[in-house]
Design a protein around this motif. Structure first.
Motif, PDB file in Angstrom:
ATOM      1  N   UNK A 217       0.855  -1.360  -0.001  1.00  0.00           N
ATOM      2  CA  UNK A 217       0.174   0.140   0.012  1.00  0.00           C
ATOM      3  C   UNK A 217       0.900   1.370   0.043  1.00  0.00           C
ATOM      4  N   UNK A 218       0.546   2.283  -0.734  1.00  0.00           N
ATOM      5  CA  UNK A 218       1.153   3.595  -0.801  1.00  0.00           C
ATOM      6  C   UNK A 218       0.493   4.632   0.228  1.00  0.00           C
ATOM      7  N   UNK A 219       1.326   5.300   0.908  1.00  0.00           N
ATOM      8  CA  UNK A 219       0.655   6.148   1.962  1.00  0.00           C
ATOM      9  C   UNK A 219       1.291   7.491   1.654  1.00  0.00           C
ATOM     10  N   UNK A 241      -3.463   5.345   0.782  1.00  0.00           N
ATOM     11  CA  UNK A 241      -4.013   5.923   1.749  1.00  0.00           C
ATOM     12  C   UNK A 241      -3.443   7.204   2.208  1.00  0.00           C
ATOM     13  N   UNK A 242      -3.787   8.165   3.155  1.00  0.00           N
ATOM     14  CA  UNK A 242      -3.496   9.289   3.260  1.00  0.00           C
ATOM     15  C   UNK A 242      -3.669   9.858   4.687  1.00  0.00           C
ATOM     16  N   UNK A 243      -2.916  10.464   5.354  1.00  0.00           N
ATOM     17  CA  UNK A 243      -2.855  11.064   6.770  1.00  0.00           C
ATOM     18  C   UNK A 243      -3.223  12.711   6.372  1.00  0.00           C
ATOM     19  N   UNK A 244      -4.030  13.123   7.359  1.00  0.00           N
ATOM     20  CA  UNK A 244      -4.299  14.539   7.583  1.00  0.00           C
ATOM     21  C   UNK A 244      -3.695  15.113   8.622  1.00  0.00           C
ATOM     22  N   UNK A 269      -4.889  -1.972   6.730  1.00  0.00           N
ATOM     23  CA  UNK A 269      -3.190  -2.398   6.462  1.00  0.00           C
ATOM     24  C   UNK A 269      -2.842  -3.576   7.102  1.00  0.00           C
ATOM     25  N   UNK A 270      -3.727  -4.272   7.585  1.00  0.00           N
ATOM     26  CA  UNK A 270      -3.151  -5.660   8.238  1.00  0.00           C
ATOM     27  C   UNK A 270      -1.988  -6.434   7.476  1.00  0.00           C
ATOM     28  N   UNK A 271      -1.010  -6.310   8.056  1.00  0.00           N
ATOM     29  CA  UNK A 271       0.279  -7.081   7.505  1.00  0.00           C
ATOM     30  C   UNK A 271       0.685  -6.667   6.175  1.00  0.00           C
ATOM     31  N   UNK A 298      -1.238  -2.308  12.567  1.00  0.00           N
ATOM     32  CA  UNK A 298      -0.771  -3.468  12.196  1.00  0.00           C
ATOM     33  C   UNK A 298      -0.283  -3.504  10.904  1.00  0.00           C
ATOM     34  N   UNK A 299       0.324  -2.601  10.271  1.00  0.00           N
ATOM     35  CA  UNK A 299       1.047  -2.469   8.838  1.00  0.00           C
ATOM     36  C   UNK A 299       2.433  -3.277   9.134  1.00  0.00           C
ATOM     37  N   UNK A 300       2.750  -3.808   7.856  1.00  0.00           N
ATOM     38  CA  UNK A 300       3.953  -4.849   8.010  1.00  0.00           C
ATOM     39  C   UNK A 300       5.238  -3.823   7.901  1.00  0.00           C
ATOM     40  N   UNK A 301       6.017  -4.257   6.922  1.00  0.00           N
ATOM     41  CA  UNK A 301       7.317  -3.500   6.952  1.00  0.00           C
ATOM     42  C   UNK A 301       7.091  -1.997   6.354  1.00  0.00           C
TER      43      UNK A 301
END
Length: 392
Positions: A217-219, A241-244, A269-271, A298-301
């Motif tokens: 996933x790209x953030x 996804x993005x953060x505000x 984002x799980x794993x 719970x994101x991975x690397x």
């Protein structure tokens, strides 16, 4: 090697001249090596004409320097004729490693000093060059691109000043806000994104990443970098996804409003491995905060990717973040100064931009379009296909 079919059938605008200022010495030497290699092996269709008498050379670097007086004042000096040249002047305004003396005291060069040196070399050309292109990877004052109060518009003023001095075109990388080019609407302005070099660096240093929607996933760390993340997600065929950044606008700390919280907008984002993509890492606090929020989900690397790795507060925070498992790798380019300490870190991925810059210069010198270079979609697709095939 660049598209030789286009090169072989077009006459250069003028004799190629490369002027890497002291801040860009290492990068400029690498660019020059590529240009010398390509042109020495290229049999041009018009090689016998007078216009190509200097087409092949042992070096395209123009002998130039900016000496200083004891007061700290300086002057630009070109030690050879550049009449009729197609000049490409390179400057890294963030290279703080260079110093000069002011009345015996040591001063580190600031972005203002580097920008003045750029203008000095332009002034030394005295209008004799056929065309001047300024390559400013980190756009000078690019973060001061708009007015929100009684403020100076430094970036717009700088662009107008350069054009007024005779610069024909400006090339920068990942401009903080490309709309600043509206300050010079009738002049050339290109902002280049090193997306291909990022993916190439990750493929080289991370051997088990899977480029699909189920595993990656790209953030974007903020709303301002959404377009950057959307492009990379589309190219790779994954979700984003993005953060505000929720800020406290009643306070100013270190010239900016402090961040109160990061609000996440995106799917599960799980794993999943995550690539956080941004234009610059300054202090690194925001990038690490985003990584911490991703780990809570719970994101991975997590691989932090940024065009400019400034690391203004040192590397210790990233050492600690890697040790704690918040960040797996950090990838930035050599468009800005890299300390020996940064290059020695196991978690660091260095993305070399010299070949890409050489492609751009070689193509522009022949007055050909660089559209295909600015959109690396096909090259990224071929790179990913090869990487996935090698994993089988």
């Amino acid at each position: 090697m660049p598209n030789d079919e286009l090169m072989l059938n077009s006459i250069p605008v003028g004799d190629l001249g490369l002027v890497p200022l002291k801040s860009c010495t290492e990068l400029g030497k690498k660019v020059d090596d590529y240009l010398v290699s390509w042109r020495s092996n290229r049999v041009h269709n018009h090689e016998s004409t007078m216009e190509l008498s200097k087409y092949k050379s042992d070096s395209y670097i123009v002998d130039a320097e900016v000496p200083r007086f004891g007061t700290g004042e300086a002057k630009g000096v070109l030690k050879q004729s550049i009449r009729g040249y197609d000049l490409y002047i390179m400057v890294d305004v963030t290279n703080y490693s260079l110093t000069y003396k002011v009345c015996g005291n040591i001063n580190h060069m600031s972005p203002d000093d580097h920008y003045q040196d750029l203008k000095r070399i332009i002034a030394a050309a005295e209008g004799k060059a056929k065309r001047i292109t300024a390559i400013i990877p980190f756009l000078y004052e690019g973060r001061q691109h708009k007015r929100s109060d009684r403020e100076s518009l430094d970036c717009a003023l700088a662009l107008q000043e350069l054009i007024g001095m005779g610069v024909d075109s400006i090339i920068t990388f990942d401009a903080h806000d490309p709309r600043v080019q509206n300050a010079i609407p009738l002049s050339g302005f290109e902002t280049v994104t090193p997306a291909y070099q990022f993916i190439k660096g990750i493929c080289r240093d991370v051997k088990d990443i899977t480029f699909d929607a189920d595993h990656l996933m790209i953030i974007s760390p903020d709303e301002g970098g959404t377009n950057r993340a959307v492009y990379l997600a589309n190219v790779l065929g994954v979700d984003m996804g993005m953060f505000y950044k929720r800020r406290d606008y009643s306070k100013i700390v270190d010239g900016r409003n402090p961040i109160v919280a990061h609000e996440f907008l995106g799917s599960n984002l799980e794993n999943k491995d995550v690539i956080i993509v941004d234009d610059m890492i300054s202090s690194g606090e925001s990038m690490i905060d985003v990584a911490r929020e991703l780990k809570k989900r719970n994101a991975g690397r997590i691989i932090a990717v940024s065009t400019f790795g400034l690391f203004t507060n040192g590397l210790e925070k990233f050492d600690k973040a890697v040790e704690e498992g918040l960040i797996f790798k950090v990838a930035t380019t050599n468009l800005t100064y890299q300390t020996p300490e940064l290059l020695s870190r196991d978690w660091y991925i260095n993305c070399d931009m010299s070949k890409y810059i050489a492609y751009i210069i070689d193509t522009l010198n022949h007055d050909n379009t660089i559209s295909s270079l600015l959109n690396p979609y096909d090259r990224i697709q071929r790179l990913i296909a090869k990487y996935m095939a090698d994993q089988k």
